[in-house]
Design a protein around this motif. Structure first.
Motif, PDB file in Angstrom:
ATOM      1  N   GLN A  84      -6.907   1.404   2.716  1.00  0.00           N
ATOM      2  CA  GLN A  84      -6.036   0.419   2.100  1.00  0.00           C
ATOM      3  C   GLN A  84      -6.918  -0.660   1.476  1.00  0.00           C
ATOM      4  N   TRP A  88      -1.743  -6.710  -1.101  1.00  0.00           N
ATOM      5  CA  TRP A  88      -1.978  -5.273  -1.229  1.00  0.00           C
ATOM      6  C   TRP A  88      -2.270  -4.913  -2.674  1.00  0.00           C
ATOM      7  N   SER A 145      -0.015  -4.510   9.181  1.00  0.00           N
ATOM      8  CA  SER A 145      -0.159  -3.107   8.796  1.00  0.00           C
ATOM      9  C   SER A 145       1.130  -2.539   8.210  1.00  0.00           C
ATOM     10  N   TYR A 153      -3.462   5.235   8.505  1.00  0.00           N
ATOM     11  CA  TYR A 153      -2.920   4.682   7.263  1.00  0.00           C
ATOM     12  C   TYR A 153      -3.815   5.010   6.064  1.00  0.00           C
ATOM     13  N   ALA A 208      -4.143   2.095  -2.451  1.00  0.00           N
ATOM     14  CA  ALA A 208      -4.355   2.888  -1.243  1.00  0.00           C
ATOM     15  C   ALA A 208      -4.791   4.295  -1.607  1.00  0.00           C
ATOM     16  N   ALA A 224      -8.177   2.187   7.668  1.00  0.00           N
ATOM     17  CA  ALA A 224      -7.031   1.913   8.533  1.00  0.00           C
ATOM     18  C   ALA A 224      -6.555   3.137   9.301  1.00  0.00           C
ATOM     19  N   TYR A 240       0.961  -1.831   4.545  1.00  0.00           N
ATOM     20  CA  TYR A 240       0.224  -0.697   3.990  1.00  0.00           C
ATOM     21  C   TYR A 240       1.211   0.315   3.415  1.00  0.00           C
TER      22      TYR A 240
END
Length: 414
Positions: free
Chosen positions: A56, A68, A297, A53, A71, A50, A300
């Motif tokens: 993820q 989710w 997003s 980011y 990460a 990502a 995230y």
């Protein structure tokens, strides 16, 4: 570095394996994409490279409702991911190759990183070797090098100590390798440069060889005799490639967002857009694909920070002074940078403190969990101009185990 002849031979050997993922091979029973782009499906998890980011990881057990899971992010721009068993290999732009242990997808662990000196845009792993597709910078944009160039070979037999073997630029810039072996079009940076939309766009070489899509194709996934392609504002297109030089368009989905990459798992395609949002598309009927879910997003988060044990000493550790620049944190992060949780401190009274670092003036919610299923809000924080703030959790007193993460909130009006 290794001799050019040896490097060419190694890449030639890999080329034979890479060909299984090409549309030409798919017509003869091969399947699966073979270059780690923005998305990768492994088991019930969708790995998302990502960009700012970081990496993820989403749980797609419920295909239309991605959740989710975990990460990993270090300040950089993760552009490609390839997963083999318990390990994820990341193309992290100028930071090079990152190798993670993802046995516990909730808490990926960094094993090693290797600076290659290039701009790593995508990664492929076969056996003990990783091939990085590296772009070149021109006028502020990453562009596809001439055919046959931009491949960097890394020995990853020891996941904790990857070793740069060398680069192959191709004889006279042609499409072949020594001995007549061909680098498949996918491995020739076929879809890894998302910034460039010009005539050197990501699909040029692939299009000329297979006559499927026009300029600017960003990503594709081959599953059996079907090819799923993304092409910017053209959305998603599904082709029958049993005859690779005469592909048949089965259906398409026009989108109001720019599509960057795609992965297919079962009856669903996962589209990544130019903002790193994930869109779930039902493709059981290829003539009529339709959006049935999404993961924005904004979902995230930072890497998870665990509660530290109580200190043995009778005094607390002093706050650590992080080096660099005004405010002690060096260059301020770009708008898409993920938040970070730093400098954990378990105090003698049992409370817990850490520092939240992120984009100046952005809003983040700190969340806590003890079971990784239910996350509760601890507090909302608007970061000051220096981009960091101390977080204190007095409710950690008497708690043996607790985990923290930071979730950025949407900017009003967006």
């Amino acid at each position: 570095m290794i001799p050019k002849a040896r490097l060419g031979m190694l890449l030639a050997l890999l080329a034979g394996q890479l060909a299984l993922g090409s549309p030409r091979a798919a017509a003869h029973g091969g399947s699966a994409d073979n270059l780690g782009g923005g998305l990768f499906v492994e088991g019930r998890h969708l790995f998302v490279a990502a960009w700012g980011y970081g990496l993820q990881i989403l749980d797609i057990t419920e295909p239309t409702s991605p959740r989710w899971t975990g990460a990993w992010n270090r300040r950089g721009a993760v552009n490609g991911v390839f997963v083999v068993g318990d390990h994820a290999y990341l193309a992290n732009r100028v930071a090079g190759l990152e190798v993670l242990d993802v046995r516990d997808p909730q808490r990926p662990v960094s094993l090693a990183k290797l600076h290659t000196g290039g701009d790593a845009m995508a990664v492929l792993v076969q056996g003990d070797f990783a091939v990085l597709a590296e772009a070149k910078m021109a006028n502020g944009h990453s562009v596809v090098p001439p055919p046959g160039e931009g491949l960097t070979l890394v020995d990853v037999a020891n996941r904790s100590a990857p070793r740069l073997l060398g680069r192959y630029v191709g004889p006279n810039g042609d499409y072949g390798l020594p001995g007549g072996a061909e680098i498949p079009d996918v491995a020739r940076l076929g879809r890894v440069v998302h910034e460039n939309r010009g005539p050197l766009g990501a699909a040029s070489a692939w299009h000329s060889a297979h006559r499927i899509v026009g300029w600017g194709m960003a990503g594709f996934h081959v599953v059996g005799d079907r090819l799923y392609s993304t092409s910017g504002r053209a959305g998603l297109r599904i082709y029958d490639v049993r005859e690779p030089l005469g592909p048949v368009l089965l259906g398409e989905l026009r989108t109001d967002f720019a599509t960057y990459d795609v992965r297919v798992a079962g009856d669903f395609a996962y589209l990544m857009d130019a903002g790193a949002d994930i869109h779930v598309v039902a493709v059981s009927n290829p003539q009529a694909p339709r959006v049935v879910g999404a993961f924005p997003s904004t979902g995230y988060t930072s890497r998870v920070l665990g509660l530290e044990p109580l200190p043995l000493a009778a005094t607390t550790r002093p706050e650590s002074a992080s080096p660099g620049g005004p405010g002690g944190f060096g260059v301020l992060p770009v708008e898409t940078a993920p938040p970070e949780l730093r400098d954990p401190q378990r105090r003698t009274d049992g409370s817990f403190a850490f520092r939240l670092v992120g984009v100046p003036f952005a809003t983040y919610v700190i969340q806590v969990t003890t079971d990784w299923q239910t996350w509760q809000n601890l507090g909302t924080n608007n970061l000051p101009a220096n981009g960091h703030v101390l977080i204190e959790d007095a409710s950690a007193v008497g708690v043996a185990e607790r985990f923290y993460r930071a979730v950025r909130q949407p900017t009003p009006g967006n």
